[in-house]
Design a protein around this motif. Sequence first.
Motif, PDB file in Angstrom:
ATOM      1  N   GLU A   1       0.305   5.128  -0.269  1.00  0.00           N
ATOM      2  CA  GLU A   1      -0.791   6.087  -0.242  1.00  0.00           C
ATOM      3  C   GLU A   1      -0.520   7.273  -1.165  1.00  0.00           C
ATOM      4  OE1 GLU A   1      -2.698   6.992   3.455  1.00  0.00           O
ATOM      5  OE2 GLU A   1      -1.557   5.448   4.526  1.00  0.00           O
ATOM      6  N   PRO A   2      -1.593   7.861  -1.708  1.00  0.00           N
ATOM      7  CA  PRO A   2      -1.433   9.047  -2.558  1.00  0.00           C
ATOM      8  C   PRO A   2      -0.668  10.147  -1.834  1.00  0.00           C
ATOM      9  CG  PRO A   2      -3.682   8.225  -2.666  1.00  0.00           C
ATOM     10  CD  PRO A   2      -3.003   7.446  -1.566  1.00  0.00           C
TER      11      PRO A   2
ATOM     12  N   THR B   1       6.841  -0.753   7.372  1.00  0.00           N
ATOM     13  CA  THR B   1       5.900   0.353   7.531  1.00  0.00           C
ATOM     14  C   THR B   1       6.681   1.658   7.639  1.00  0.00           C
ATOM     15  OG1 THR B   1       4.312  -1.065   8.680  1.00  0.00           O
ATOM     16  CG2 THR B   1       4.061   1.304   8.957  1.00  0.00           C
TER      17      THR B   1
ATOM     18  N   VAL C   1       0.862  -1.183   0.000  1.00  0.00           N
ATOM     19  CA  VAL C   1       0.000   0.000   0.000  1.00  0.00           C
ATOM     20  C   VAL C   1       0.901   1.236   0.000  1.00  0.00           C
ATOM     21  CG1 VAL C   1      -1.721   1.322   1.269  1.00  0.00           C
ATOM     22  CG2 VAL C   1      -1.851  -1.178   1.218  1.00  0.00           C
TER      23      VAL C   1
ATOM     24  N   GLY D   1       3.238   5.751   3.869  1.00  0.00           N
ATOM     25  CA  GLY D   1       2.261   6.797   4.143  1.00  0.00           C
ATOM     26  C   GLY D   1       2.307   7.944   3.154  1.00  0.00           C
ATOM     27  N   PRO D   2       1.330   8.855   3.223  1.00  0.00           N
ATOM     28  CA  PRO D   2       1.179   9.904   2.213  1.00  0.00           C
ATOM     29  C   PRO D   2       2.221  11.012   2.250  1.00  0.00           C
ATOM     30  CG  PRO D   2      -0.462  10.167   3.953  1.00  0.00           C
ATOM     31  CD  PRO D   2       0.218   8.852   4.203  1.00  0.00           C
TER      32      PRO D   2
ATOM     33  N   HIS E   1       3.768  -0.784   3.761  1.00  0.00           N
ATOM     34  CA  HIS E   1       2.830   0.345   3.852  1.00  0.00           C
ATOM     35  C   HIS E   1       3.650   1.628   3.873  1.00  0.00           C
ATOM     36  CE1 HIS E   1      -0.354   2.732   6.356  1.00  0.00           C
ATOM     37  NE2 HIS E   1      -0.276   3.153   5.111  1.00  0.00           N
TER      38      HIS E   1
END
Length: 277
Positions: A14-15, A48, A12, A32-33, A30
């Motif tokens: 994120e935008p 992460t 994932v 983050g944005p 993962h």
Amino acid sequence: MQTETFVHPSAVVEPGAQLGAGAHIGPFCHVGPEVVIGAGTRLISHVTVLGATTLGENCTVHSQAVLGGLPQNMSHKGGRTTLTIGNNCTIREFVTMNTGTDNSRGATIVGDNCNFLAYCHVAHDCVIGNNVTFANGATLAGHCEIGDNVGIGGLSAVHQFVRVGRNAFLAGGSMIAGDVIPFGIAVGNRAKLRGLNMVGLRRSGMSKAEINTLLRAYRTIFDRSRPVSENIEIARAEFADSPTAMLIVDFISDRGKRHYTVPPVKGAVDDDADDQD
């Protein structure tokens, strides 16, 4: 270097996240944005990366590492703070690094060419120099400052606000409750100095003459017949022509009210500081 960015289908991202050329985001990661991942950096799997975190170029981050988590500090009010990690760093399994706090430095900073083995922790507002190695389970509390070329042994813990000078070595299993001078070696629970980091000094290419000067400065500074404050002034005058000796003098002089300097083991100043032939 691979120039095409790769993101595994199970990851994932994120935008808003920025991925450099050749970045590799492995399975179940993962991102983050607000994260920036540098060119050629690899997240192996299950990594992460959160918050306003910048991860430099050509780094490798292994499984279960968590970078950019919120600071573990009850005084943090939730403001935007950052984590910045330099280039060519290796971050092994289960390493954690937190962002800064909004009532302090506001940033956690890690230099280039650093190596963090499994289960290490870097807390909020720490500043770590270049070419630093953390062995397995080494941990920093908040606000620590770690100089260039420092080695921290496995299962060691460094108290908050502590400074560790460049080229120092903290032995495995040590509890570091005070500042450690540049080039020093600290050992033990509530660690004490055991002399200078001779292995590190030799590996650095420092000349024998300069090492001997450092040893004499060390003896002068920690001469128990006088107060350290007096010894510092003597050393400042006697070793003014030695930039390396002055690193130790200035480090102790700049300690401030919140710091005390880890002292040598009683009686060990001369025993551990023999001149190098």
